[in-house]
Each structure stands twice: as structure tokens, then as C-alpha cells.
Design a protein around this motif. Structure first.
Motif, PDB file in Angstrom:
ATOM      1  N   PRO A  18       0.626  -0.970  -0.108  1.00 38.03           N
ATOM      2  CA  PRO A  18       0.089  -0.035  -0.119  1.00 38.03           C
ATOM      3  C   PRO A  18       0.831   1.572  -0.257  1.00 38.03           C
ATOM      4  N   TRP A  19       1.938   1.150   0.044  1.00 41.74           N
ATOM      5  CA  TRP A  19       3.080   2.290   0.443  1.00 41.74           C
ATOM      6  C   TRP A  19       3.015   2.920  -0.892  1.00 41.74           C
ATOM      7  N   MET A  20       4.080   1.431  -1.474  1.00 40.67           N
ATOM      8  CA  MET A  20       3.990   1.908  -2.895  1.00 40.67           C
ATOM      9  C   MET A  20       3.365   2.677  -3.203  1.00 40.67           C
ATOM     10  N   GLN A  21       2.053   1.709  -3.530  1.00 41.27           N
ATOM     11  CA  GLN A  21       0.980   2.236  -4.603  1.00 41.27           C
ATOM     12  C   GLN A  21       0.277   3.929  -3.950  1.00 41.27           C
ATOM     13  N   ALA A  22       0.834   3.996  -3.069  1.00 45.08           N
ATOM     14  CA  ALA A  22       0.629   5.224  -2.696  1.00 45.08           C
ATOM     15  C   ALA A  22       1.129   6.330  -2.243  1.00 45.08           C
ATOM     16  N   SER A  23       2.483   6.291  -2.899  1.00 41.36           N
ATOM     17  CA  SER A  23       3.705   7.289  -2.866  1.00 41.36           C
ATOM     18  C   SER A  23       4.070   6.806  -4.356  1.00 41.36           C
ATOM     19  N   GLY A  24       3.230   6.091  -4.968  1.00 42.41           N
ATOM     20  CA  GLY A  24       3.471   6.176  -7.241  1.00 42.41           C
ATOM     21  C   GLY A  24       5.472   6.160  -6.885  1.00 42.41           C
ATOM     22  N   VAL A  25       6.011   5.102  -6.202  1.00 41.62           N
ATOM     23  CA  VAL A  25       7.511   4.439  -6.243  1.00 41.62           C
ATOM     24  C   VAL A  25       7.200   3.486  -7.698  1.00 41.62           C
ATOM     25  N   PRO A  26       8.353   4.131  -8.766  1.00 37.24           N
ATOM     26  CA  PRO A  26       8.219   3.483  -9.628  1.00 37.24           C
ATOM     27  C   PRO A  26       8.616   2.488  -9.666  1.00 37.24           C
ATOM     28  N   ARG A  27       8.032   1.126 -10.544  1.00 39.12           N
ATOM     29  CA  ARG A  27       8.319  -0.055 -10.037  1.00 39.12           C
ATOM     30  C   ARG A  27       9.268  -1.161 -11.096  1.00 39.12           C
ATOM     31  N   GLY A  28       9.568  -1.901 -10.807  1.00 45.64           N
ATOM     32  CA  GLY A  28      10.365  -2.689 -12.019  1.00 45.64           C
ATOM     33  C   GLY A  28       8.756  -3.868 -12.679  1.00 45.64           C
ATOM     34  N   PRO A  29       9.342  -4.395 -13.378  1.00 48.33           N
ATOM     35  CA  PRO A  29       8.104  -5.739 -13.554  1.00 48.33           C
ATOM     36  C   PRO A  29       8.285  -6.731 -12.755  1.00 48.33           C
ATOM     37  N   ASP A  30       9.271  -6.849 -11.517  1.00 50.10           N
ATOM     38  CA  ASP A  30       9.402  -7.772 -10.491  1.00 50.10           C
ATOM     39  C   ASP A  30       7.844  -7.157  -9.601  1.00 50.10           C
ATOM     40  N   GLY A  31       7.621  -5.935  -9.523  1.00 48.94           N
ATOM     41  CA  GLY A  31       6.686  -5.444  -8.849  1.00 48.94           C
ATOM     42  C   GLY A  31       7.839  -4.377  -7.640  1.00 48.94           C
ATOM     43  N   LYS A  32       9.153  -5.135  -7.761  1.00 51.10           N
ATOM     44  CA  LYS A  32       9.587  -4.280  -6.617  1.00 51.10           C
ATOM     45  C   LYS A  32      10.586  -2.110  -6.881  1.00 51.10           C
ATOM     46  N   PRO A  33      10.907  -1.903  -6.181  1.00 52.14           N
ATOM     47  CA  PRO A  33      11.327  -0.544  -6.994  1.00 52.14           C
ATOM     48  C   PRO A  33      12.647  -0.518  -7.799  1.00 52.14           C
TER      49      PRO A  33
END
Length: 131
Positions: A27-42
């Protein structure tokens, strides 16, 4: 001895943050808009310097809380806990929300980050008054 109290308080908050953000990573990554790679990690991974700097900043907060507690005569664990909650809930969390508001970030991000700030300051206040 006070330096050890400050160090222990910052360490406690740092460990609490590790758990908090591991549990709320998605939920934090979704809310903060951190760009993620294909693996879902930052994208690009996480720079270890971020962790070092976050600990240094927590040392600053713990040091100031210790100073304010000493000036206020707060020296019991109950008083430290309540004062820490107050610092997190009524000083740090509103500032986080204000920054997120102007950055047009979702309110959910303020809840996640403000929740951590409140819990971390509560832990710091408790730890600072245990010794």
C-alpha cells in the motif's frame, strides 16, 4: 549515559520502521507512486545510504525529544509514551500530511507515514524514559 538513551531510542524507532514498512510495503508503494520494475520491486533497487541517513535523522529526533523531556521534567515511562505519541500525532504527522497535500499525494500515504511517525515517537518516548 544520555547518548546511549538517544541511540537506543533511535534504534528502536528504526527497527519499528523496518517492520511497519515491510507489512505496509504494497500500500505504501501504491500511495507514494514509487516507480516499479516488472518484478514489482522499486526500480533501481534501494540505496543503502537511505537507511543510514534515516537512522541519522532518527537520532536527531530522539536527541531533541530527550532534550525537551529533560526540560519538561518527563522521566517516567508512562509520561514518555504519552509525550512521544503527542509529538508524533500532533507535530510530525500533520507536517507529513501538509507536505503530501501540496504534493497532491493520496491521503492514504499520510496515514501510513503519519502512523509510523506516531508509533516511532511513542517508542522513542518510552525508551528514552526507561533508563
Amino acid at each position: 549515559m544520555e547518548v546511549l538513551n538517544v541511540f537506543a531510542a533511535a534504534l528502536g524507532a528504526f527497527v519499528l520502521g523496518s517492520v511497519w514498512y515491510m507489512v505496509l510495503a504494497e500500500p505504501w508503494m501504491q500511495a507514494s507512486g514509487v516507480p516499479r520494475g516488472p518484478d514489482g520491486k522499486p526500480e533501481g533497487g534501494i540505496n543503502p545510504g537511505i537507511f543510514a541517513m534515516s537512522f541519522v535523522l532518527q537520532l536527531v529526533v530522539a536527541g531533541m525529544m530527550r532534550h525537551v523531556f529533560a526540560l519538561s521534567g518527563l522521566d517516567t515511562p508512562g509520561a514518555g509514551l504519552v509525550a512521544g505519541i503527542g509529538v508524533g500525532l500532533f507535530l510530525i504527522s500533520p507536517w507529513i500530511a501538509l507536505n503530501n497535500l501540496y504534493a497532491m499525494r493520496p491521503f492514504r500515504l499520510s496515514l501510513i507515514d503519519g502512523g509510523y511517525a506516531t508509533l516511532a515517537c511513542a517508542a522513542m518516548g518510552l525508551i528514552l524514559t526507561l533508563f
